[in-house]
Design a protein around this motif. Structure first.
Motif, PDB file in Angstrom:
ATOM      1  N   PHE A   6       0.828  -1.201   0.000  1.00  0.00           N
ATOM      2  CA  PHE A   6       0.000   0.000   0.000  1.00  0.00           C
ATOM      3  C   PHE A   6       0.866   1.256   0.000  1.00  0.00           C
ATOM      4  N   ARG A  26      -1.251   0.657  -5.899  1.00  0.00           N
ATOM      5  CA  ARG A  26      -0.997  -0.543  -5.108  1.00  0.00           C
ATOM      6  C   ARG A  26      -0.212  -1.551  -5.949  1.00  0.00           C
ATOM      7  N   ASP A 129      -7.953  -3.293   1.487  1.00  0.00           N
ATOM      8  CA  ASP A 129      -7.607  -1.902   1.165  1.00  0.00           C
ATOM      9  C   ASP A 129      -8.497  -0.954   1.967  1.00  0.00           C
TER      10      ASP A 129
END
Length: 140
Positions: A6, A26, A129
C-alpha cells in the motif's frame, strides 16, 4: 498467496465539484513475486459512490514492458451490505500509459483467461484496502 503493498494516497481537487479526489497506487505480489499493479481513484462526496480502478497483469518483475501485459478497467461499489464489481470498457480509462499494456475492452476482458485473477485481486481489495473500504461503506 497474494499480498498488497500500500502506497500513501495522493489527493487532488475534483474539477467538476471541488471535492477531494483520492488516487491510490498498489503493488500486488503473488508468492513474493511481482504480479500486478492496480490504480484506484474516487472523489469524496460524489453522488454516485463508486471507485474506478485498473488492474494491470503480465510479468511485472522486469523493467521491460512485456507484450503479454494487459489491463482491466473496473468499477467497485457497495450496495445492500455487499461489495460489487463490474468490468467496464477500457476506453473509459483515465489511465493511459504504455507501461500498463493494452487496456482491454469489456468484451476482451471478460473473455481473457486472466479475468479470474482480476476478480481474485478485487476480492482482496474489498477485504484489505482500508481506503477503499472506508470510502465505500461510510455513510458520509
Amino acid at each position: 498467496m497474494v499480498e498488497i503493498e500500500f502506497e500513501n494516497p495522493h489527493y487532488e481537487v475534483c474539477e467538476c465539484c471541488g471535492n477531494t479526489t483520492v488516487k491510490l497506487t498498489r503493488f500486488v505480489y503473488e508468492n513474493d513475486e511481482a504480479f500486478a499493479i492496480y490504480y484506484i481513484h474516487f472523489t469524496k462526496k460524489h453522488n454516485d459512490k463508486h471507485v474506478l480502478g485498473l488492474i494491470s497483469l503480465g510479468e511485472w518483475g522486469t523493467d521491460e514492458i512485456p507484450k503479454c501485459r494487459v489491463s482491466f478497467l473496473f468499477r467497485l461499489w457497495f450496495n445492500n451490505g455487499n461489495f460489487n464489481v463490474s468490468i467496464i470498457d477500457g476506453e473509459e480509462s483515465p489511465w493511459q500509459s504504455e507501461i500498463l499494456g493494452k487496456i482491454l475492452s469489456r468484451e476482451e476482458a471478460l473473455q481473457h483467461p486472466w479475468v479470474t485473477d482480476v476478480f481474485h485481486i478485487t476480492d482482496h481489495i474489498v477485504i484489505e484496502d482500508s481506503e477503499v473500504i472506508k470510502y465505500l461503506t461510510n455513510k458520509d
